[in-house]
Scaffold this motif. Structure first.
Motif, PDB file in Angstrom:
ATOM      1  N   SER A  13     -20.462  63.769  48.343  1.00 27.08           N
ATOM      2  CA  SER A  13     -20.599  64.805  47.328  1.00 27.08           C
ATOM      3  C   SER A  13     -19.311  64.991  46.526  1.00 27.08           C
ATOM      4  N   LEU A  14     -19.419  64.894  45.219  1.00 30.08           N
ATOM      5  CA  LEU A  14     -18.263  65.157  44.354  1.00 30.08           C
ATOM      6  C   LEU A  14     -17.831  66.610  44.483  1.00 30.08           C
ATOM      7  N   LYS A  15     -18.789  67.513  44.522  1.00 28.67           N
ATOM      8  CA  LYS A  15     -18.475  68.940  44.618  1.00 28.67           C
ATOM      9  C   LYS A  15     -17.662  69.243  45.881  1.00 28.67           C
ATOM     10  N   GLU A  16     -18.081  68.701  47.025  1.00 28.06           N
ATOM     11  CA  GLU A  16     -17.371  68.965  48.284  1.00 28.06           C
ATOM     12  C   GLU A  16     -15.984  68.334  48.278  1.00 28.06           C
ATOM     13  N   ALA A  17     -15.867  67.140  47.711  1.00 33.56           N
ATOM     14  CA  ALA A  17     -14.560  66.482  47.652  1.00 33.56           C
ATOM     15  C   ALA A  17     -13.586  67.281  46.785  1.00 33.56           C
ATOM     16  N   VAL A  18     -14.092  67.795  45.659  1.00 32.00           N
ATOM     17  CA  VAL A  18     -13.238  68.603  44.786  1.00 32.00           C
ATOM     18  C   VAL A  18     -12.849  69.895  45.473  1.00 32.00           C
ATOM     19  N   ARG A  19     -13.783  70.490  46.202  1.00 34.90           N
ATOM     20  CA  ARG A  19     -13.484  71.737  46.930  1.00 34.90           C
ATOM     21  C   ARG A  19     -12.356  71.531  47.942  1.00 34.90           C
ATOM     22  N   LYS A  20     -12.359  70.385  48.604  1.00 35.44           N
ATOM     23  CA  LYS A  20     -11.297  70.090  49.577  1.00 35.44           C
ATOM     24  C   LYS A  20      -9.937  69.975  48.887  1.00 35.44           C
ATOM     25  N   LEU A  21      -9.943  69.532  47.633  1.00 39.81           N
ATOM     26  CA  LEU A  21      -8.682  69.345  46.909  1.00 39.81           C
ATOM     27  C   LEU A  21      -8.152  70.640  46.310  1.00 39.81           C
ATOM     28  N   VAL A  22      -9.036  71.478  45.782  1.00 40.39           N
ATOM     29  CA  VAL A  22      -8.582  72.663  45.035  1.00 40.39           C
ATOM     30  C   VAL A  22      -9.037  73.975  45.639  1.00 40.39           C
ATOM     31  N   GLY A  23      -9.851  73.932  46.703  1.00 43.07           N
ATOM     32  CA  GLY A  23     -10.352  75.168  47.287  1.00 43.07           C
ATOM     33  C   GLY A  23     -11.550  75.700  46.514  1.00 43.07           C
ATOM     34  N   SER A  24     -11.945  76.908  46.832  1.00 33.74           N
ATOM     35  CA  SER A  24     -13.152  77.494  46.234  1.00 33.74           C
ATOM     36  C   SER A  24     -12.930  77.940  44.796  1.00 33.74           C
ATOM     37  N   GLY A  25     -11.672  77.978  44.353  1.00 32.84           N
ATOM     38  CA  GLY A  25     -11.380  78.428  42.990  1.00 32.84           C
ATOM     39  C   GLY A  25     -11.927  77.503  41.924  1.00 32.84           C
ATOM     40  N   GLY A  26     -11.922  76.210  42.195  1.00 30.83           N
ATOM     41  CA  GLY A  26     -12.478  75.245  41.265  1.00 30.83           C
ATOM     42  C   GLY A  26     -11.487  74.717  40.251  1.00 30.83           C
ATOM     43  N   VAL A  27     -11.988  73.870  39.362  1.00 30.42           N
ATOM     44  CA  VAL A  27     -11.168  73.255  38.316  1.00 30.42           C
ATOM     45  C   VAL A  27     -11.392  73.986  36.998  1.00 30.42           C
TER      46      VAL A  27
END
Length: 298
Positions: free
Chosen positions: A186-200
């Motif tokens: 999942s792209l969404k889960e991978a991004v969450r691991k990088l930036v947290g729940s705040g998002g991009v």
């Protein structure tokens, strides 16, 4: 279009009063060129036609009313469809002079990819220093241009998303701070691991489909997603409730359309690309160079 490419000699036509004949040194090969040749692009040229939307070269001849360039000037240009030839003719408004320190080869790849990247990041998303930018299809021409401009001009932090480890590695080499291989989960889960729940803060998407939806769901409060294309072949529908809940903006950028609808903005994107290149702030990536004679006509 179910017809092979062919290399032929064609009779040169005279230049019109506002037109310029250019000796083409390099012509960009873009994903859009492939779509045009398949008959799948937004615009469909009449057959027969010569592919090629962007080029660099030197001015051979100018029309009687041309005042912006002169014979011998090094230029880049956008031509609709006719660049993959020894010479091409285009309107003077579709040419920009190349600064002395910018090589013709690198200049040829600036219009479509860097014009699109600058338009998407600066004009549409209004990307600010320190913001986090997620770019999909990050190893493609537009993706690499987005990484270059976002990182080295706008001082943003870039997460590169691509479909293989090799592509992610290239994106990292070109300046991305982190990368995600979305073929592995999942792209969404991978991004969450990088930036947290705040998002991009910003997404530049050229893939569409499920990747677009995952990227949309990865946006932070007041985030902006810019639709550039649908390389994945699927056009997603935007869940409007997501726009409401996070005050998100979803927008598109069809760079070429600005040439007709808002030429000053279109021209500024190219002038900026040339200026950034002259100043050494961006470094266009050339994946491969081919001779015209190497076209496979089958």
């Amino acid at each position: 279009l179910k017809q092979p490419l062919a290399i032929e000699e064609v009779a040169p036509r005279p230049v019109g009063p506002h037109e310029v004949r250019v000796d083409v040194h390099f012509c960009g090969v873009n994903f859009a060129d492939i779509l045009v040749c398949r008959g799948q692009y937004q615009e469909r040229p009449h057959l027969p036609f010569t592919p090629g939307m962007e080029f660099s070269g030197t001015v051979l001849e100018t029309g009687t009313d041309v005042s912006t360039v002169k014979e011998g000037d090094r230029v880049i240009g956008v031509s609709g469809f006719n660049s993959m030839a020894e010479e091409c003719i285009t309107d003077q408004k579709a040419l920009w002079r190349i600064p002395d320190r910018v090589p013709l080869r690198e200049a040829a790849v600036l219009p479509v990819s860097y014009g699109t990247a600058i338009m998407a990041l600066e004009h549409r998303a209004c990307t600010q220093p320190g913001e986090t930018v997620l770019v999909t299809a990050a190893a493609g021409a537009t993706g690499l241009a987005v990484i270059d401009v976002a990182t080295n001009v706008l001082q943003a932090k870039v997460i590169a998303a691509a479909g293989s480890d090799e592509k992610c590695q290239l994106a990292m080499q070109r300046g991305a701070q982190s990368s995600v291989n979305y073929s592995q989960g999942s792209l969404k889960e991978a991004v969450r691991k990088l930036v947290g729940s705040g998002g991009v803060n910003v997404v530049i998407d050229t893939v569409g489909g499920d990747i677009f939806l995952d990227a949309l769901r990865s946006l932070a409060w007041e985030g902006r997603i810019v639709v550039v294309g649908f390389a994945g072949g699927t056009i997603a529908s935007v869940p409007a409730n997501l726009l409401l809940l996070k005050n998100i903006s979803a927008m598109g950028v069809y760079w070429g359309r600005y040439q007709d609808r808002n030429f000053p903005v279109f021209s500024r994107s190219l002038s900026s690309a040339l200026q950034y290149c002259q100043e050494g702030r961006i470094q266009p990536y050339v994946g491969a160079v081919f001779k015209l004679e190497e076209v496979r006509c089958s």
